[in-house]
Scaffold this motif. Structure first.
Motif, PDB file in Angstrom:
ATOM      1  N   ARG A 316       1.980  65.299  -5.287  1.00 25.52           N
ATOM      2  CA  ARG A 316       2.539  66.198  -4.280  1.00 25.52           C
ATOM      3  C   ARG A 316       3.642  65.507  -3.474  1.00 25.52           C
ATOM      4  NH1 ARG A 316      -0.574  70.615  -2.579  1.00 25.52           N
ATOM      5  NH2 ARG A 316      -0.130  70.146  -0.388  1.00 25.52           N
ATOM      6  N   ARG A 325       9.488  66.349 -10.723  1.00 23.65           N
ATOM      7  CA  ARG A 325       8.311  67.031 -11.263  1.00 23.65           C
ATOM      8  C   ARG A 325       7.705  66.215 -12.397  1.00 23.65           C
ATOM      9  NH1 ARG A 325       9.967  73.302 -11.993  1.00 23.65           N
ATOM     10  NH2 ARG A 325       7.741  73.444 -12.507  1.00 23.65           N
ATOM     11  N   GLY A 477       5.096  78.049  -8.210  1.00 22.54           N
ATOM     12  CA  GLY A 477       4.154  77.193  -7.499  1.00 22.54           C
ATOM     13  C   GLY A 477       4.704  76.783  -6.145  1.00 22.54           C
ATOM     14  N   ILE A 479       4.187  73.587  -3.023  1.00 23.70           N
ATOM     15  CA  ILE A 479       3.559  72.384  -2.482  1.00 23.70           C
ATOM     16  C   ILE A 479       4.018  72.247  -1.036  1.00 23.70           C
ATOM     17  CG2 ILE A 479       3.485  69.866  -2.595  1.00 23.70           C
ATOM     18  CD1 ILE A 479       3.629  70.089  -5.616  1.00 23.70           C
ATOM     19  N   ILE A 491       5.603  76.863 -13.439  1.00 23.35           N
ATOM     20  CA  ILE A 491       4.738  75.712 -13.169  1.00 23.35           C
ATOM     21  C   ILE A 491       3.913  75.303 -14.383  1.00 23.35           C
ATOM     22  CG2 ILE A 491       4.600  76.063 -10.692  1.00 23.35           C
ATOM     23  CD1 ILE A 491       1.918  77.467 -11.110  1.00 23.35           C
ATOM     24  N   GLU A 495       0.542  71.338 -12.147  1.00 24.73           N
ATOM     25  CA  GLU A 495       1.189  71.765 -10.899  1.00 24.73           C
ATOM     26  C   GLU A 495       0.424  72.926 -10.266  1.00 24.73           C
ATOM     27  OE1 GLU A 495       5.811  70.498 -11.875  1.00 24.73           O
ATOM     28  OE2 GLU A 495       5.080  72.473 -12.466  1.00 24.73           O
ATOM     29  N   GLY A 499      -1.165  72.249  -6.753  1.00 19.89           N
ATOM     30  CA  GLY A 499      -0.333  72.968  -5.797  1.00 19.89           C
ATOM     31  C   GLY A 499      -1.129  73.854  -4.858  1.00 19.89           C
ATOM     32  N   ASP A 500      -0.389  74.545  -3.998  1.00 18.47           N
ATOM     33  CA  ASP A 500      -0.994  75.382  -2.966  1.00 18.47           C
ATOM     34  C   ASP A 500      -0.841  76.866  -3.252  1.00 18.47           C
ATOM     35  OD1 ASP A 500      -1.611  73.080  -1.468  1.00 18.47           O
ATOM     36  OD2 ASP A 500       0.403  73.044  -0.613  1.00 18.47           O
TER      37      ASP A 500
END
Length: 724
Positions: A316, A325, A477, A479, A491, A495, A499-500
């Motif tokens: 992250r 990435r 995605g 972050i 993504i 990821e 990720g969030d």
């Protein structure tokens, strides 16, 4: 005597009142409420174990939504006459609740929680899916089960240009936007729905309307919680921690994880490297074990957890700070694309779509009206002529797992792809086939559902379905860390995991067809949502450009080996004649022609669909039915078949199901005493309808009328009639 329930109400904005009650039903649950609107009543309960299982390292949340058929005064149609496993519809609603609730539980809470939502009274106009999450959240609000915030969920639809919250079932049929949105007081948590090519700005506007309505529902839940007197949440056992082990894991692994993460390696190579590093870490910790710093099974379990925490933090931070990435792409860059249509010889349509390490082979099958899918809920039973199934076999991720039929993930992903492609499907009246799309995922490294949308669009055009525009999908995605955030296009699986946000958007060049968004943190500010939508649009247009190169438009005709279909419309009074007593006529047509015939009354007309593998069988059945429904016209000529011979003539069938008499005097210009030797049963002859018998109403036919009248020979001594 049961105590009086505690009750709060709110208005949906158009005079419809929603009531939330607690304290009367299911009182032994940790939390229990009913939500009522109109005749619809949902019961939601929540129960949580007091302690986590030993060694538990994840949060075990179970959410089940079920509809009781008794709620609509119906008995289940199954052999056992009772509710069984959850239907796909119930699974989809369960997922809507689960995806909204799960991020709001504390990260260190590992006690098992079960949320059950049951429709116990049904209203034919009330859609319960928009109320189920409200009920679940209210049950948690009046319990002591720890949850960080109250949330709610609404449906927002655009009908005749205006947004409406939780429209009725009939109203929703006229909507061009239909989204279910979950949110807390401040942030969006989940979005899912479909639209007829809406713009990004329209979607943002719809989300704003939904969020305002959700705040009203949250306030009502807070009032009910206060009436119940819930002021604190229960204490729970925190998972074990060991700061010494954590420091050693981070010190040893952080730099090495960073080197692997930025190496741009392929998925399996990267996984192998991370696994090897984990084994190296554990071996080192065992080697350095002392009485002061022991390394037992407990420490080993914690070390594995901290190692995964290192991966989470390092990857992250790499994206946020270095803009790098895992596979080396730019944040908005799409992986390499490869696509091909007509890849399989026997299916009616097929496509192979590959994006990076995600691959779908998708087929299209064209069927008859008898292949329609029955979708049954407590309140309704309806048929669908468009079916999409999504399969995710374990080999697609290089794993070995038991295959026990589609799970909730397969149902959810398939539904998103189906709703997206459905926006471009022709109306049933324009395309007589039942269409089944099947996506088999052959490789998966992120967003296989979006690969299904792309492959499905390609395969439908390959099959000759009049699909006007390509539909593509992309997964986004997110972050975040403090005020920093990075939005990622297309993504990877890792990821998604690290990720969030998992935000899937499908659509054409002109607009959005489908959306599915899951937030794994406390929420998503609207400005981030808007930026993600614009970045998704750019990625979608890039993919669409490649899809149009693969197949620019739908084939003009279905494949030669696909069934042929002809649609006919007849006056409804002829439906019985085509079917015949006990289905005798329609069965005979199908048996003699080899075609499959489906007939139903639609809009006061008889709608007939004729299906056949060969065009000749369809044409034969079509002509047969035309004959049945044709109205005989005096003076018209018909091809007739002799059915029986009698002393005074021959009975012939000149239209299917219609017979008449050719009197012996109408067979020939010669005077005949008998038809023996001239006409026999089964012979064909052309006849002309010359009238009907005034007494019996039976048809009178003539063969003689179609034969030139011979000239009469003059009698001896008589002058020829042609002489001047």
């Amino acid at each position: 005597m049961l105590q009086q329930p505690l009750r709060t109400t709110f208005d949906l904005g158009d005079g419809r009142e929603v009531a939330i009650e607690t304290g009367r039903l299911a009182r032994q649950a940790d939390g229990s409420v009913t939500v009522s609107v109109g005749k619809a009543v949902l019961l939601a309960t929540v129960v949580a174990n007091k302690e986590p299982k030993e060694g538990q390292s994840f949060f075990p949340l179970t959410v089940d939504y079920q509809e009781k058929f008794a709620s609509a005064g119906r008995i289940p149609g199954s052999f056992f006459k009772r509710e069984g496993r959850l239907s796909d519809y119930e699974v989809l609603i369960s997922r809507l609740i689960d995806r909204a609730l799960r991020p709001l539980f504390p990260d260190d809470y590992f006690c098992e929680v079960q949320v059950l939502v049951t429709l116990i009274s049904s209203d034919p106009e009330i859609l319960p899916d928009a109320l189920a999450c409200l009920a679940a959240s209210a049950a948690l609000a009046v319990s002591d089960v720890p949850i960080k915030e109250i949330l709610s969920e609404v449906r927002v639809a655009r009908i005749d240009g205006a947004f409406k919250i939780n429209p009725g079932r009939t109203e929703l049929e006229n909507a061009d936007m239909d989204f279910i949105v979950a949110a807390t007081e401040k942030n969006l948590m989940m979005v899912e729905g479909e639209s007829q090519e809406c713009s990004e700005a329209d979607l943002v506007a719809a989300l704003g309307v939904a969020h305002d309505a959700i705040r009203v529902q949250i306030k009502a839940q807070q009032q009910l919680r206060d009436l119940k007197g819930v002021t604190t949440k229960r204490e729970y056992t925190l998972p074990a921690i060991n700061e010494a082990v954590k420091e050693r894991v981070y010190a040893f692994a952080s730099d090495k994880v960073y080197e692997i993460a930025k190496s741009k390696s392929a998925k399996h190579d990267r996984t192998d490297q991370f696994k090897a590093l984990e084994e190296e870490l554990l071996a080192k910790l065992v080697e350095e074990s002392t009485e002061e710093l022991p390394f037992t099974d407990v420490e080993k379990r914690l070390a594995k957890k901290y190692y995964h925490d290192v991966q989470y933090d390092v990857v992250r931070d790499m994206v946020l700070n270095d803009r790098i990435r895992l596979d080396g792409r730019q944040l908005d860059e799409i992986r390499p694309l490869d696509m091909e249509v007509d890849v399989l010889p026997s299916p009616h349509g097929s496509a192979l779509f590959t994006r990076g390490e995600t691959q779908s082979i998708t087929t299209v099958t064209l069927g008859t009206g008898l292949d329609e899918l029955l979708i049954e809920t407590a309140a309704s039973s309806k048929y669908s002529k468009f079916i999409l199934h999504y399969n995710f076999p374990p080999f697609s991720t290089g794993e070995v797992k038991m295959m026990r039929g589609p799970g909730r993930r397969e149902v959810g992903h398939g539904n998103l792809a189906m709703r997206s492609l459905k926006q471009m499907m022709p109306a049933d009246s324009e395309f007589g086939y039942t269409v089944r799309v099947v996506s088999d995922i052959l490789e998966s490294n992120g967003s296989s559902s979006m690969a299904t949308v792309c492959a499905g669009s390609l395969a439908l055009m390959d099959a000759g379905v009049p699909f006007p525009k390509h539909v593509a999908g992309i997964a986004m995605g997110l972050i975040t860390k403090g005020d920093k955030f990075s939005i990622l296009s297309d993504i990877l699986g890792d990821e998604d995991h690290l990720g969030d946000m998992d935000f899937k958007v499908t659509g054409t060049r002109e607009g959005i067809c489908g959306v599915q968004m899951d937030i794994k943190v406390d929420g998503l500010p609207m400005e981030v949502m808007s930026q993600a939508l614009e970045q998704a649009k750019a990625g979608r247009l890039h993919i669409l450009e490649h899809m149009y190169k693969a197949i620019p438009e739908a084939r003009e005709e279905v494949k030669p080996h696909a069934p042929r279909v002809v649609k006919m419309f007849i006056d409804k009074e002829f439906i019985g004649a085509v079917i015949g007593p006990g289905g005798k006529v329609i069965q005979e047509i199908q048996r003699e022609t080899g075609a499959t015939i489906n007939i139903e009354e639609v809009n006061n007309m008889g709608e007939i669909s004729i299906f056949g593998v060969e065009k000749s069988s369809v044409s034969k059945a079509e002509d047969w039915i035309k004959g049945i429904v044709a109205v005989p016209v005096v003076g018209d000529v018909y091809d007739a078949t002799v059915k029986s011979i009698v002393a005074f003539g021959a009975f012939v069938e000149f239209l299917p199901g219609k017979q008449g008499l050719v009197h012996i005097s109408e067979v020939s210009w010669k005077r005949l005493e008998t038809l023996e030797g001239l006409v026999k049963e089964g012979d064909s002859m052309k006849v002309k309808l010359i009238g009907t018998d005034p007494k019996s109403g039976k048809f009178k036919l003539s063969r003689k009328a179609l034969i030139p009248k011979p000239e009469r020979k003059p009698e001896p001594g008589e002058e020829s009639p042609s002489a001047n």
